[in-house]
Design an enzyme around this catalytic site. Structure first.
Site, mmCIF file in Angstrom:
data_model
loop_
_atom_site.group_PDB
_atom_site.id
_atom_site.type_symbol
_atom_site.label_atom_id
_atom_site.label_comp_id
_atom_site.label_asym_id
_atom_site.label_seq_id
_atom_site.Cartn_x
_atom_site.Cartn_y
_atom_site.Cartn_z
ATOM 1 N N LYS A 111 0.820 -1.216 0.000
ATOM 2 C CA LYS A 111 0.000 0.000 0.000
ATOM 3 C C LYS A 111 0.855 1.267 0.000
ATOM 4 O O LYS A 111 0.464 2.281 -0.571
ATOM 5 C CB LYS A 111 -0.964 0.008 1.197
ATOM 6 C CG LYS A 111 -2.110 -0.993 1.051
ATOM 7 C CD LYS A 111 -3.288 -0.658 1.962
ATOM 8 C CE LYS A 111 -4.440 -1.607 1.734
ATOM 9 N NZ LYS A 111 -5.560 -1.404 2.657
ATOM 10 N N LYS A 193 -8.408 -8.642 -6.727
ATOM 11 C CA LYS A 193 -9.614 -8.915 -5.929
ATOM 12 C C LYS A 193 -10.628 -7.781 -6.072
ATOM 13 O O LYS A 193 -10.245 -6.629 -6.299
ATOM 14 C CB LYS A 193 -9.235 -9.196 -4.471
ATOM 15 C CG LYS A 193 -9.289 -8.043 -3.540
ATOM 16 C CD LYS A 193 -9.124 -8.490 -2.089
ATOM 17 C CE LYS A 193 -8.946 -7.247 -1.248
ATOM 18 N NZ LYS A 193 -9.511 -7.228 0.027
ATOM 19 N N LYS A 196 -13.744 -2.423 -2.514
ATOM 20 C CA LYS A 196 -14.545 -1.200 -2.371
ATOM 21 C C LYS A 196 -13.886 -0.037 -3.091
ATOM 22 O O LYS A 196 -14.545 0.815 -3.657
ATOM 23 C CB LYS A 196 -14.632 -0.792 -0.894
ATOM 24 C CG LYS A 196 -15.349 -1.721 -0.004
ATOM 25 C CD LYS A 196 -15.257 -1.151 1.425
ATOM 26 C CE LYS A 196 -15.085 -2.240 2.431
ATOM 27 N NZ LYS A 196 -13.730 -2.331 2.987
HETATM 28 N N1 AQP Z 1 -12.914 -9.660 -3.071
HETATM 29 C C1 AQP Z 1 -13.071 -10.217 -1.880
HETATM 30 N N2 AQP Z 1 -13.366 -11.525 -1.788
HETATM 31 C C2 AQP Z 1 -13.544 -12.108 -0.570
HETATM 32 N N3 AQP Z 1 -13.435 -11.448 0.590
HETATM 33 C C3 AQP Z 1 -13.143 -10.141 0.533
HETATM 34 N N4 AQP Z 1 -12.972 -9.209 1.481
HETATM 35 C C4 AQP Z 1 -12.687 -8.029 0.913
HETATM 36 N N5 AQP Z 1 -12.676 -8.147 -0.416
HETATM 37 C C5 AQP Z 1 -12.955 -9.458 -0.691
HETATM 38 C C6 AQP Z 1 -13.111 -9.487 2.896
HETATM 39 O O1 AQP Z 1 -13.993 -8.510 3.404
HETATM 40 C C7 AQP Z 1 -13.521 -8.040 4.651
HETATM 41 C C8 AQP Z 1 -13.276 -6.578 4.453
HETATM 42 O O2 AQP Z 1 -12.253 -6.148 5.119
HETATM 43 P P1 AQP Z 1 -11.777 -4.656 5.075
HETATM 44 O O3 AQP Z 1 -12.849 -3.725 4.728
HETATM 45 O O4 AQP Z 1 -11.129 -4.456 6.397
HETATM 46 O O5 AQP Z 1 -10.622 -4.604 4.027
HETATM 47 P P2 AQP Z 1 -10.303 -5.046 2.609
HETATM 48 O O6 AQP Z 1 -9.997 -6.506 2.574
HETATM 49 O O7 AQP Z 1 -9.205 -4.143 2.172
HETATM 50 O O8 AQP Z 1 -11.612 -4.782 1.762
HETATM 51 P P3 AQP Z 1 -11.769 -4.052 0.392
HETATM 52 O O9 AQP Z 1 -13.166 -4.225 -0.051
HETATM 53 O O10 AQP Z 1 -10.690 -4.481 -0.573
HETATM 54 O O11 AQP Z 1 -11.575 -2.539 0.803
HETATM 55 P P4 AQP Z 1 -10.558 -1.426 0.339
HETATM 56 O O12 AQP Z 1 -10.797 -1.256 -1.120
HETATM 57 O O13 AQP Z 1 -10.925 -0.233 1.135
HETATM 58 O O14 AQP Z 1 -9.168 -1.917 0.640
HETATM 59 C C9 AQP Z 1 -12.268 -8.875 4.984
HETATM 60 O O15 AQP Z 1 -12.645 -9.984 5.765
HETATM 61 C C10 AQP Z 1 -11.796 -9.319 3.625
HETATM 62 O O16 AQP Z 1 -11.063 -10.546 3.658
#
Ligand code: AQP
Length: 327
Positions: A111, A193, A196
């Site tokens: 990151k 992946k 968001k």
């Molecule tokens: N694509 C995915 N497939 C399966 N699980 C996912 N998670 C996120 N994306 C996927 C799971 O959702 C939870 C979210 O955790 P988070 O919001 O703390 O962080 P993240 O993993 O960084 O989620 P995003 O959606 O990718 O957010 P941004 O874009 O802000 O970084 C976790 O349990 C994760 O495994």
């Protein structure tokens, strides 16, 4: 009952990936564990957030938790920033953690490369995560592969502090790699992946997308020229991703899905995937609409704040005492 803690960052609109990878797991686990579920807003601000959007994202996430089947009576649900002890304890843990352990975290390395002006919080956030976990003396932390390193760090911190002060200050938690916690990939770039914060919204299904948008996004998902509905991540990553989504939402195995569509073209398969996604999300959206403007949300957070603050305060006092922050 064994205790777990889990949460999601309100860093954007919640995606189908968050739902399948995290929220569905929380719903499945709520009967088997004493569960602390939080909205990780302090983690979200490690990267820039729009102060006008953030409150909406927090509220939407809470309403989505409930609409997806998380029962506020069975779980303790709270907003991380409502509990001032998370950051206070995190500071103490920071002072007891070598810098080198943080700078080699893979997620930090990834990151920080994306933004040369990254915040100090991006480096130290695994310690805030350790604080989130250790406050509640949880037995397990449900985690995907991407967070496993941070849970290891949490364990190291707990073990080191228990040893240094010769007391069982913290329970040493175990990572819980959940079954069926499939990783959902971006529909336009299935090697990435679904997130968001993805720049290309076409590749991401948001939980609150309309039926029309969902159908369009799945209809235009990237596929391949093989022409067979077969799970083959290497050569057919787009189709494999759609198979995963269909399989999770219908509770069918990958083999069953392959068999069901062995004589179908991609158009027919995509329509079936869209049908199950629309069916699942429309049920959630219906409940979400009933909940999102109700007073229930504030009441749930108020209760969560009260309960978790009491627990965290005890841990904070304990740490202050052993570290020597008193007269
Ligand atoms: N694509 C995915 N497939 C399966 N699980 C996912 N998670 C996120 N994306 C996927 C799971 O959702 C939870 C979210 O955790 P988070 O919001 O703390 O962080 P993240 O993993 O960084 O989620 P995003 O959606 O990718 O957010 P941004 O874009 O802000 O970084 C976790 O349990 C994760 O495994």
């Amino acid at each position: 009952m064994k205790r777990i803690l889990t949460g999601i960052q309100p860093s954007g609109s919640i995606t189908l990936g968050n739902y399948i990878g995290a929220i569905k797991q929380m719903v499945n686990m709520q009967n088997d564990y004493e569960t602390y579920i939080f909205i990780a807003d302090m983690h979200a601000i490690t990267v820039p957030q729009d102060p006008k959007e953030l409150p909406n994202n927090i509220k939407n996430l809470l309403a989505i938790y409930l609409a997806s089947g998380i029962d506020y009576k069975k779980n303790t649900i709270f907003l991380q920033s409502d509990n001032i002890y998370h950051a206070n304890i995190s500071w103490m843990l920071e002072c007891l953690t070598p810098y080198g352990e943080l700078s080699r975290m893979t997620q930090f390395k990834d990151k920080s490369k994306k933004n040369a002006n990254f915040s100090a919080g991006l480096l130290t956030y695994p310690i805030l995560m350790a604080s989130d976990i250790l406050i509640y003396d949880v037995d397990y932390v449900p985690t995907g592969q991407d967070q496993k390193q941070h849970v290891e760090l949490t364990r190291d911190i707990a073990i080191r502090i228990n040893k240094k002060y010769n007391e069982d200050v913290f329970k040493v938690p175990e990572p819980l790699i959940t079954k069926g916690g499939a990783k959902i990939m971006d529909l336009q770039d299935p090697t990435k992946k679904m997130s968001k914060s993805s720049e290309n919204q076409k590749g991401v299904i948001y939980l609150l997308d309309t039926e029309d948008t969902i159908r369009k996004k799945i209809g235009s998902a990237v596929t391949d020229s093989v022409g067979k509905v077969k799970y083959d991540i290497e050569n057919q990553p787009g189709i494999s991703n759609l198979i995963t989504i269909y399989s999770v939402l219908t509770n069918k195995s990958i083999e069953e899905v392959e068999k069901e569509f062995e004589n179908s073209n991609y158009g027919i398969f995509k329509k079936s995937v869209a049908d199950v996604v629309v069916e699942e999300l429309s049920k959630i959206q219906e409940k979400y609409n009933e909940l999102v403007n109700s007073n229930k949300l504030e009441e749930i957070l108020k209760n969560g704040k009260e309960k978790t603050t009491e627990i965290a305060k005890n841990k904070y006092e304990k740490l202050k005492s052993i570290i020597g922050l008193h007269i």
